[in-house]
Design a protein around this motif. Sequence first.
Motif, PDB file in Angstrom:
ATOM      1  N   TYR A   1       1.451  -3.485 -39.250  1.00  0.00           N
ATOM      2  CA  TYR A   1       2.931  -3.065 -39.348  1.00  0.00           C
ATOM      3  C   TYR A   1       3.416  -2.246 -38.654  1.00  0.00           C
ATOM      4  O   TYR A   1       2.500  -1.174 -38.346  1.00  0.00           O
ATOM      5  CB  TYR A   1       3.396  -3.169 -40.813  1.00  0.00           C
ATOM      6  CG  TYR A   1       3.303  -4.198 -41.553  1.00  0.00           C
ATOM      7  CD1 TYR A   1       4.389  -5.331 -41.748  1.00  0.00           C
ATOM      8  CD2 TYR A   1       1.931  -4.709 -42.384  1.00  0.00           C
ATOM      9  CE1 TYR A   1       3.990  -6.537 -42.419  1.00  0.00           C
ATOM     10  CE2 TYR A   1       1.725  -5.813 -43.168  1.00  0.00           C
ATOM     11  CZ  TYR A   1       2.805  -6.774 -42.860  1.00  0.00           C
ATOM     12  OH  TYR A   1       2.665  -8.156 -43.871  1.00  0.00           O
TER      13      TYR A   1
ATOM     14  N   GLY B   1      -7.615  -3.109 -45.350  1.00  0.00           N
ATOM     15  CA  GLY B   1      -6.596  -3.955 -45.930  1.00  0.00           C
ATOM     16  C   GLY B   1      -5.849  -5.016 -45.207  1.00  0.00           C
ATOM     17  O   GLY B   1      -5.582  -4.539 -44.130  1.00  0.00           O
ATOM     18  N   GLY B   2      -5.256  -6.280 -45.690  1.00  0.00           N
ATOM     19  CA  GLY B   2      -4.293  -6.882 -45.047  1.00  0.00           C
ATOM     20  C   GLY B   2      -4.965  -7.524 -43.680  1.00  0.00           C
ATOM     21  O   GLY B   2      -4.333  -8.108 -42.718  1.00  0.00           O
TER      22      GLY B   2
ATOM     23  N   ALA C   1      -3.104 -11.770 -39.368  1.00  0.00           N
ATOM     24  CA  ALA C   1      -3.034 -10.385 -39.812  1.00  0.00           C
ATOM     25  C   ALA C   1      -1.840  -9.468 -38.913  1.00  0.00           C
ATOM     26  O   ALA C   1      -1.762 -10.021 -37.718  1.00  0.00           O
ATOM     27  CB  ALA C   1      -4.357  -9.752 -39.765  1.00  0.00           C
TER      28      ALA C   1
END
Length: 115
Positions: free
Chosen positions: A48, A20-21, A45
């Motif tokens: 985090y 994801g992301g 991208a």
Amino acid sequence: MQNESAHFTDGATAEIEDIGGGLRRQMLGFNDELMAVKIYFDEGAIGYNHAHRHSQITYVVEGEFHFNIDGVTTVMKPGDSCYIPPFADHGATCPTGGILIDTFSPAREDFLEEK
């Protein structure tokens, strides 16, 4: 955990998991004590900020990464690497798209449980 990967991994056929992301993950090899993972970042991208109990070394294969470890940010390019101690807050942004090799000790159990 009591797991280990095959002795050889064919990079052309090994599964690449969409996490994801704009991030994808390919397991390169592991046992209970060590793990190597290839992470693909799409342009823009973000990995985090997070922290975990594992020691980590990251190597930049391609692309440019703005890497943050415990509030210190540096630009990393192909051939650069960094060490991330256990429980250090860290993350990366990839404005260009790129590839990292992450190594962990011990292995990231959560990566194996998600399968």
